[in-house]
Write an enzyme that holds these catalytic residues in place. Structure first.
Site, PDB file in Angstrom:
ATOM      1  N   GLU A   1     -10.852  -3.690  -2.951  1.00  0.00           N
ATOM      2  CA  GLU A   1     -10.727  -5.024  -2.357  1.00  0.00           C
ATOM      3  C   GLU A   1     -11.133  -4.936  -0.904  1.00  0.00           C
ATOM      4  O   GLU A   1     -11.029  -3.875  -0.277  1.00  0.00           O
ATOM      5  CB  GLU A   1      -9.310  -5.576  -2.496  1.00  0.00           C
ATOM      6  CG  GLU A   1      -8.252  -4.856  -1.693  1.00  0.00           C
ATOM      7  CD  GLU A   1      -6.873  -5.471  -1.866  1.00  0.00           C
ATOM      8  OE1 GLU A   1      -6.302  -5.898  -0.846  1.00  0.00           O
ATOM      9  OE2 GLU A   1      -6.363  -5.510  -2.998  1.00  0.00           O
TER      10      GLU A   1
ATOM     11  N   GLU B   1       0.823  -1.207   0.000  1.00  0.00           N
ATOM     12  CA  GLU B   1       0.000   0.000   0.000  1.00  0.00           C
ATOM     13  C   GLU B   1       0.857   1.257   0.000  1.00  0.00           C
ATOM     14  O   GLU B   1       1.970   1.269   0.530  1.00  0.00           O
ATOM     15  CB  GLU B   1      -0.915   0.005   1.234  1.00  0.00           C
ATOM     16  CG  GLU B   1      -1.865  -1.171   1.273  1.00  0.00           C
ATOM     17  CD  GLU B   1      -2.554  -1.343   2.617  1.00  0.00           C
ATOM     18  OE1 GLU B   1      -3.519  -2.116   2.682  1.00  0.00           O
ATOM     19  OE2 GLU B   1      -2.117  -0.709   3.607  1.00  0.00           O
TER      20      GLU B   1
END
Length: 691
Positions: free
Chosen positions: A618, A422
């Site tokens: 997601e 991330e």
């Protein structure tokens, strides 16, 4: 502009003791009036709350025949609960306005501000003292107190919208610890934004007596009266119909250890069986991590893609697609990690002699989860910079697996930009003692980022700013317990703004540089970058958890638009990790942490859409039940959007044996069909509750 709404925050938890003391007498009288009113008419949410309090008086008074009036301290606590309940409602109203409207509201808007904003949007004139009258185009200004009546009726109307439908109230015992008591009490005060799916039928009487099981009840308000649980079970509601909505491709994330450390398929036969099942329910494809620590694990620029080639061939033979993640981070130590895949061995050797290649906190603790962004242009990795290492890895993938890119089997390449893949600083490392909902710590104390900060301070002419803030608390601090993040704290001073601008710009520059290289490598293929959902402390002024993670997004600034613009610059998709389902699956106290996952999600999504950046999503936590799937559908299918905006794809986390079990795979198939916009037959199950 839509971005103005990004700053609409719910009110903070400011428990003004003096104000509450003044309200105790008035509210106690209100209790008696409401008890009478409840006996006469029954069903508003406020009456239910007062009725609960009368039960508390009866149960909690020793001897049963004494006064119903609670001790002053208990009355004060009840008043605080009412105030938090009211503020939770206000926060949900603000969340709805943030999601659907464009209203100029101040940061700490209350219900009066909301009513005024709605009135102005409808063309009314609202004066600072609250006087409200139609504009000239609507009619003439009313006289005397009519404006007050109008305002009162508006408030009454909005309050009526908050009235909940009649609900079954079940009382049982079963609390076993103060922690469970606290958990249930908070659920009675704050619940997520109501939706048609915020319910879960109780299938057995044992659920009523078990707090551990009751914590999973969705939309059931769990109140506590002297070791008694009161469960409010909402009436049955019809599921939403998503037929005819835009088609959203569904990908299933493969197990983290699907490829072992030798770069071989760990369980070829088992994987093939599961892939065939996924194909049979019309899943579009799978998503897999391509681990740096496996492929280039032993020596620099010696790459082994053998296992991945076998996997991609298997997926292609089944006519499925693949999303791949260039994973430049380690696996292990985070929530959901079930395998350990460290950074390459040769990188760890460099780190032993030069630990400044890792992110470092103020106490000097190193985090080997990924490389510091300070070495992006430092030639210290066996003669290469970090950017060159990432580029060479991606180029090797592009050359060795070109056939899968060229024939479209690989539909998207997600570029790992930080911990867990991330784009964020590793500000909340569990290995260093962080626990939710701590604010985390800034991670800029390695010598390379320290040098960058010094250079930025010199360019501003303030060399004494070449340091990190020293009043940010520790990993598990709360904003109000620090001098930097508290309301009116240093984060909004001259130095604080300088530091946070620099800290967040390092993050943006890192993304900009790697995505530029990724676009060179993958050319016409779709690339993406992943952003996390840092939702705790979102309803405070500073947004402390976001600041330490690198998102300069306090209540008076939009921290996501610049990131979205950077992704747009390189034609990258924004892949957002959704956190809303955590409200259902985790017992975390979202009210106490002033968290608002849905608000964060909408701010990030709107920033992306405003810049023209595609969005994929997601889920962050596993889910196998219909309630959780329906909650996910609410956050990924935008049924009432006039522009018919939709996701480019949805990645489900994750392929585990439990997903393949009979009932679970049936529920997942329903979920896939709804994401595809297909009609789904509703099978109604009848549940009986014994009281």
């Amino acid at each position: 502009m839509a971005t103005d709404m990004h700053k609409l925050l719910g009110t903070s938890e400011e428990d003004d003791d003096e104000e509450m003391d003044m309200d105790v007498k008035e509210e106690d009288d209100g209790d008696r009036r409401n008890r009478d009113k409840h006996a006469a008419s029954g069903s508003s949410s406020n009456d239910e709350f007062m009725f609960q309090q009368s039960m508390q008086d009866q149960v909690g008074t020793p001897g049963g025949g004494g006064s119903r009036r609670s001790r002053p301290l208990e009355e004060k606590e009840r008043t605080k609960l009412r105030e938090r309940h009211r503020r939770a409602i206000t926060a949900r109203i603000l969340g709805g306005l943030r999601r659907h409207g464009n209203y100029n509201l101040r940061v700490r808007a209350d219900i009066n501000d909301v009513i005024a904003a709605l009135a102005r949007e409808a063309g009314w004139v609202v004066l600072p003292d609250g006087t409200t009258f139609p504009s000239k185009s609507q009619g003439t200004k009313p006289t005397g107190g009519s404006s007050a009546v109008a305002a009162g009726s508006s408030a009454s109307h909005i309050a009526s919208q908050q009235t909940s439908p009649p609900a079954l109230r079940v009382v049982s015992s079963g609390l076993r610890s103060p922690v469970e008591l606290s958990s249930c009490r908070m659920k009675g005060v704050f619940t997520p934004a109501p939706s048609p799916y915020d319910m879960l039928p109780i299938q057995s009487p044992e659920l009523v007596g078990s707090v551990n099981k009751a914590e999973g009840l969705v939309g059931c308000s769990v109140d506590v009266i002297n070791s008694k649980q009161i469960l409010e079970i909402p009436p049955n509601l019809t599921e939403q119909d998503f037929s005819g909505t835009p088609y959203v491709p569904v990908y299933v994330m493969l197990p983290l250890g699907v490829i072992n450390m030798k770069c071989e398929l760990a369980d070829r036969d088992g994987l093939l069986k599961h892939l065939r099942i996924l194909k049979s329910i019309h899943v579009d494809g799978v998503k897999v991590d391509c681990w740096w620590g496996i492929v280039e694990g032993h020596s620099p620029q010696e790459y082994n893609w053998t296992g991945y080639r076998q996997l991609f061939q298997m997926v292609r033979d089944l006519n499925l697609k693949i999303q791949v993640l260039m994973s430049f981070h380690e696996c292990g130590g985070n929530v959901g990690d079930d395998v350990c895949i460290p950074l390459p061995h040769w990188v760890a050797e460099i780190g032993r002699t030069n630990p400044d290649i890792y992110f470092t906190d103020r106490e000097g603790r190193r985090n080997p989860e990924c490389l510091s962004w300070g070495i992006d242009k430092e030639r210290i990795l066996r003669g290469r910079t970090a950017l060159e290492v990432y580029f060479d890895y991606m180029r090797s993938f592009r050359i060795e697996l070109a056939e899968f890119l060229e024939d479209g089997v690989i539909s998207m390449v997600e570029i790992g930009l930080g911990p867990c893949g991330e784009l964020r600083y590793p500000s909340c490392p569990i290995k260093h003692g962080w626990r939710y909902p701590g604010v985390g710590e800034f991670q800029c104390y390695d010598k390379y980022l320290s040098k960058s900060l010094r250079k930025a301070a010199e360019s501003r002419g303030h060399l004494f700013w070449a340091r990190g803030p020293d009043n940010t608390g520790s990993y598990n601090s709360q904003p109000q317990g620090t001098g930097f993040f508290c309301d009116g704290g240093d984060y909004d001073g001259l130095y604080g703004r300088f530091f946070l601008k620099w800290y967040s710009q390092v993050l943006i520059d890192h993304a900009d540089q790697i995505l530029c290289l990724a676009k060179l490598v993958f050319d016409s293929s779709c690339i993406a970058a992943k952003l996390p959902d840092v939702h705790w402390w979102y309803r405070t002024a500073s947004h402390a958890a976001e600041l330490t993670a690198g998102f300069y997004n306090p209540s008076n600034r939009d921290g996501y638009s610049a990131i979205a613009s950077t992704l747009k610059k390189h034609g990258a998709t924004l892949s957002f990790v959704s956190g809303e389902v955590q409200v259902l699956n985790r017992p975390d106290d979202f009210s106490g942490a002033l968290g608002e996952p849905e608000a964060v999600a909408w701010q990030v999504l709107n920033a992306a859409w405003d810049s023209g950046t595609p969005v994929a999503r997601e889920n962050s936590l596993a889910c196998h039940d219909r309630v959780g799937y329906n909650k996910m559908l609410e956050s990924v299918k935008f049924r009432n959007d006039p522009d018919r905006k939709h996701l480019s794809s949805f990645a489900y986390s994750r392929l585990v044996p439990a997903l393949m079990e009979g009932h679970n795979i049936v529920e997942f198939e329903r979920f896939v069909k709804k994401l595809h916009g297909e009609a789904v037959m509703n099978h109604h199950h009848h549940h009986h509750q014994q009281v």
